[in-house]
Design an enzyme around this catalytic site. Sequence first.
Site, mmCIF file in Angstrom:
data_model
loop_
_atom_site.group_PDB
_atom_site.id
_atom_site.type_symbol
_atom_site.label_atom_id
_atom_site.label_comp_id
_atom_site.label_asym_id
_atom_site.label_seq_id
_atom_site.Cartn_x
_atom_site.Cartn_y
_atom_site.Cartn_z
ATOM 1 N NE ARG A 101 -3.937 0.541 1.850
ATOM 2 C CZ ARG A 101 -5.194 0.689 2.298
ATOM 3 N NH1 ARG A 101 -5.452 1.505 3.294
ATOM 4 N NH2 ARG A 101 -6.178 0.044 1.731
ATOM 5 C CG HIS A 128 -8.303 0.055 -3.036
ATOM 6 N ND1 HIS A 128 -7.588 -1.066 -2.680
ATOM 7 C CD2 HIS A 128 -8.961 0.440 -1.900
ATOM 8 C CE1 HIS A 128 -7.793 -1.328 -1.391
ATOM 9 N NE2 HIS A 128 -8.620 -0.440 -0.905
ATOM 10 C CD GLN A 131 -13.146 -1.839 -0.919
ATOM 11 O OE1 GLN A 131 -12.385 -1.763 0.032
ATOM 12 N NE2 GLN A 131 -14.356 -2.359 -0.814
ATOM 13 C CB CYS A 260 -14.360 1.325 -0.497
ATOM 14 S SG CYS A 260 -13.880 3.053 -0.451
ATOM 15 N NE ARG A 288 -10.444 -5.277 0.283
ATOM 16 C CZ ARG A 288 -9.670 -4.279 0.716
ATOM 17 N NH1 ARG A 288 -10.208 -3.214 1.275
ATOM 18 N NH2 ARG A 288 -8.356 -4.313 0.545
HETATM 19 N N1 NVA Z 1 -9.805 6.756 -1.823
HETATM 20 C C1 NVA Z 1 -9.521 6.302 -0.475
HETATM 21 C C2 NVA Z 1 -9.759 4.851 -0.352
HETATM 22 C C3 NVA Z 1 -9.645 4.330 1.055
HETATM 23 C C4 NVA Z 1 -9.843 2.857 1.143
HETATM 24 C C5 NVA Z 1 -8.096 6.653 -0.118
HETATM 25 O O1 NVA Z 1 -7.210 6.495 -0.961
HETATM 26 O O2 NVA Z 1 -7.854 7.095 1.007
HETATM 27 N N1 CP Z 2 -11.349 -0.007 2.152
HETATM 28 C C1 CP Z 2 -10.097 -0.119 2.620
HETATM 29 O O1 CP Z 2 -9.152 -0.365 1.880
HETATM 30 O O2 CP Z 2 -9.989 0.042 3.958
HETATM 31 P P1 CP Z 2 -8.637 0.229 4.774
HETATM 32 O O3 CP Z 2 -8.050 1.566 4.375
HETATM 33 O O4 CP Z 2 -9.063 0.206 6.218
HETATM 34 O O5 CP Z 2 -7.698 -0.876 4.450
#
Ligand code: NVA
Ligand code: CP
Length: 303
Positions: A101, A128, A131, A260, A288
Amino acid sequence: MKHLLSIESLTAPEILEILDLAATLKATRGHEKHKPLAGECWGLLFSKSSTRTRVSFEVGIRELGGDALFLSSSEIQLGRGEPIEDTARVLGRMIHGAVIRTFKQSDIETFAELSGIPTINALTDEEHPCQILADLQTIKELRGSLDGLKIAFIGDADCNMGRSWIWASARLGFELRLACPELYRPPADLITRAQAAGGLVTITESPEEAASGADILYTDVWVSMGKEEEAEYRAAQFGPYQINDSVVAAAAPGAHVLHCLPAYRGKEITAEVFERHAAAIFQQAENRLHAQKAVMTLLKAGV
Ligand code: NVA
Ligand code: CP
């Protein structure tokens, strides 16, 4: 499939195979005989916060017979400037798979290339994919199939979730309506490429127009990780792009609302709409685990 770097890089048959296996793994959880990660140690390299992704991968890796090593970038040399190229060449000799990540999509691509181990995108600024796979699994469960699907994505259409939805539409050919302020439109060339690949993607500035007759209303935070300095400006820009009762009323009867997570009530979604659709939203979160177990199993199988 050697890596999962994006929805864009998957084919329709690969997506459908992941969804089929995810459904099987969900149905047989706790009774799995096949442990494809037995004897392996997978690393989770995270440069951003996470609840769902971290826990679902740590649990999923263990359920598949492997060990998981959580490596926060603030605690390894990557956070002090060691290049991703060197990190990849070191970890590729020690761990058996990587779940990353981070910010730049190019960093996970570089890692995948230089580490030589299966690499999974656990969220970048551009995509992502994990997700989306869980979301597609959830939509199949809720509707019975993905046929004739109409999704309205309301909010920051240029964030990782918006972009991954665009590629999901391109790969599977369903209708995706994006509702966002002009300033937060995904790049025109990305939309053009996705449309040329079969994506039925349209963009509007009206949430009601996007929602009209839709089966699924989908939203995400207005302030993605890394954009915190823009929070005040974004709140003003996205104010009209909330999923509330009037947007839900425009959707098809029985439409589902998905998110999400994490969710900010009173911002991208009202507390009332969120709670009314909480069962589906937390089903998404649970999926997930199953979708990612399917991905790791297929990466090991090397198909
Ligand atoms: N668009 C959000 C998704 C979180 C799961 C982010 O990147 O923070
Ligand atoms: N939706 C998602 O990716 O959640 P987290 O940021 O908690 O991993």
